[in-house]
Motif scaffolding. Structure first.
Motif, PDB file in Angstrom:
ATOM      1  N   TYR A   1       7.657  -7.745   1.931  1.00 53.30           N
ATOM      2  CA  TYR A   1       8.696  -6.829   1.446  1.00 53.30           C
ATOM      3  C   TYR A   1       8.315  -5.372   1.716  1.00 53.30           C
ATOM      4  N   LEU A   2       7.080  -5.004   1.395  1.00 54.32           N
ATOM      5  CA  LEU A   2       6.667  -3.610   1.509  1.00 54.32           C
ATOM      6  C   LEU A   2       6.364  -3.183   2.936  1.00 54.32           C
ATOM      7  N   ALA A   3       6.453  -4.127   3.883  1.00 54.15           N
ATOM      8  CA  ALA A   3       6.218  -3.761   5.280  1.00 54.15           C
ATOM      9  C   ALA A   3       7.263  -2.772   5.774  1.00 54.15           C
ATOM     10  N   ASN A   4       8.478  -2.880   5.248  1.00 54.05           N
ATOM     11  CA  ASN A   4       9.515  -1.968   5.748  1.00 54.05           C
ATOM     12  C   ASN A   4      10.584  -1.647   4.708  1.00 54.05           C
ATOM     13  N   ARG A   5      10.258  -1.848   3.427  1.00 55.02           N
ATOM     14  CA  ARG A   5      11.240  -1.563   2.390  1.00 55.02           C
ATOM     15  C   ARG A   5      10.713  -0.544   1.402  1.00 55.02           C
ATOM     16  N   SER A   6      11.634   0.082   0.723  1.00 59.17           N
ATOM     17  CA  SER A   6      11.338   1.224  -0.132  1.00 59.17           C
ATOM     18  C   SER A   6      10.775   0.809  -1.492  1.00 59.17           C
ATOM     19  N   LEU A   7      10.033   1.729  -2.104  1.00 61.84           N
ATOM     20  CA  LEU A   7       9.552   1.561  -3.471  1.00 61.84           C
ATOM     21  C   LEU A   7      10.586   2.004  -4.501  1.00 61.84           C
ATOM     22  N   ARG A   8      11.715   2.521  -4.041  1.00 65.18           N
ATOM     23  CA  ARG A   8      12.707   3.072  -4.969  1.00 65.18           C
ATOM     24  C   ARG A   8      13.184   2.080  -6.026  1.00 65.18           C
ATOM     25  N   PRO A   9      13.499   0.812  -5.669  1.00 60.73           N
ATOM     26  CA  PRO A   9      13.959  -0.110  -6.725  1.00 60.73           C
ATOM     27  C   PRO A   9      12.967  -0.229  -7.879  1.00 60.73           C
ATOM     28  N   PHE A  10      11.679  -0.221  -7.568  1.00 57.57           N
ATOM     29  CA  PHE A  10      10.664  -0.314  -8.612  1.00 57.57           C
ATOM     30  C   PHE A  10      10.595   0.983  -9.419  1.00 57.57           C
TER      31      PHE A  10
END
Length: 298
Positions: A271-280
């Motif tokens: 998931y963190l390979a190309n997605r944002s931390l914003r939802p968390f």
């Protein structure tokens, strides 16, 4: 002192929240306080000589074991690199260099944890400060994403190729010592309940120019010895009076914690390979604010 339901809920929550950037300790403090009643009485981590703390220790060991199982190939190379480096008195290969970077990066949080863990737990591990720290964790995640807005397209090029462990480890081995120690030192903030260890270390890696995948991977590798050492130092408590009457529940919760941690790290490395931390970040802000309101108006 600790029901099977409490052990199951907290165990599963610990396994997931320890690796998601949302603070497992923060949730371990807030969930019992929000539920109230026997949960708030039985599950109070700030109480001196708390049986609940002994339970949390068992869960941490299970989480560390899950990380070792998931990254076992990496740890075989890293430990092998450390051993050959010591025997041959050299630091030439990427595995040798990464091993020493992890050792050096773990020292700051290890020292502070030994000296101040009791103070952090008894002073700050209370519901209201924890809710505030959880909101602060959300702000940190959101601010880091805003700072990296221009790098989003760069990370998206590596969706599939960069999930390769050896290649990622080679890139991590290229970190300079100052950057590696700086990333490791950010974990000191996670001694405050509500600040995520994996989240703050990932942000530290992003700030120092690592890709999302490499930053997350380094945070997971850093977390393994820290979590395992913290658990091992207090594991003896479970064999003493603090473990009386709760050992079966500790085992049950630990199994759920280990399974949850394994599934979480498997999901997050992709998931963190190309997605944002914003939802968390948004989740931490909302959960912290909701807990703060609930605790002060009910």
């Amino acid at each position: 002192m600790l029901s099977w339901l409490e052990a199951g809920v907290v165990g599963a929550l610990q396994g997931v929240a320890e690796l998601f950037p949302v603070s497992s300790l923060g949730h371990s403090v807030l969930v019992p306080a929000v539920v109230g009643g026997s949960w708030a009485r039985d599950l109070n981590v700030s109480t001196p000589e708390s049986p609940y703390l002994a339970f949390i220790v068992g869960l941490h060991v299970a989480t560390a074991i899950a990380l070792i199982v998931y990254f076992w190939r990496d740890w075989v190379r890293i430990v092998g690199g450390l051993v050959t480096s010591i025997v041959r008195r050299e630091v030439r290969t990427s595995d040798q260099r990464l091993a020493w970077l992890l050792v050096l990066a773990t020292i700051p949080v290890g020292l502070v944890g030994l000296l101040l863990e009791h103070w952090f737990r008894t002073t700050l591990a209370k519901p209201t400060p924890t809710a505030c720290f959880l909101m602060a964790n959300g702000v940190i995640l959101l601010v880091s994403e805003r700072m990296r807005r221009g790098d989003t397209d760069l990370d998206s090029e590596y969706v599939d190729e960069r999930v390769s462990g050896p290649e990622s480890d080679k890139r991590l081995a290229e970190l300079d010592v100052k950057s590696a120690v700086g990333i490791g030192a950010t974990q000191i903030l996670a001694l405050a309940p509500g600040i995520s260890r994996s989240g703050i270390a990932t942000v530290g890696g992003l700030v120092r120019g690592l890709s999302r995948e490499d930053a997350a991977r380094f945070s997971f590798l850093l977390a393994t010895p820290v979590i395992l050492a913290a658990g091992a130092l207090k594991l003896g408590d479970l064999a003493g009076p603090l473990g009386d009457g709760i050992r079966p529940q500790v085992l049950f919760g630990s199994v759920l914690s280990g399974v949850g941690a394994y599934l979480s790290v498997r999901f997050l490395t992709r998931y963190l390979a190309n997605r944002s931390l914003r939802p968390f970040g948004y989740y931490c802000l909302l959960a912290g604010a909701a807990a703060l309101v609930w605790l002060n108006v009910r």
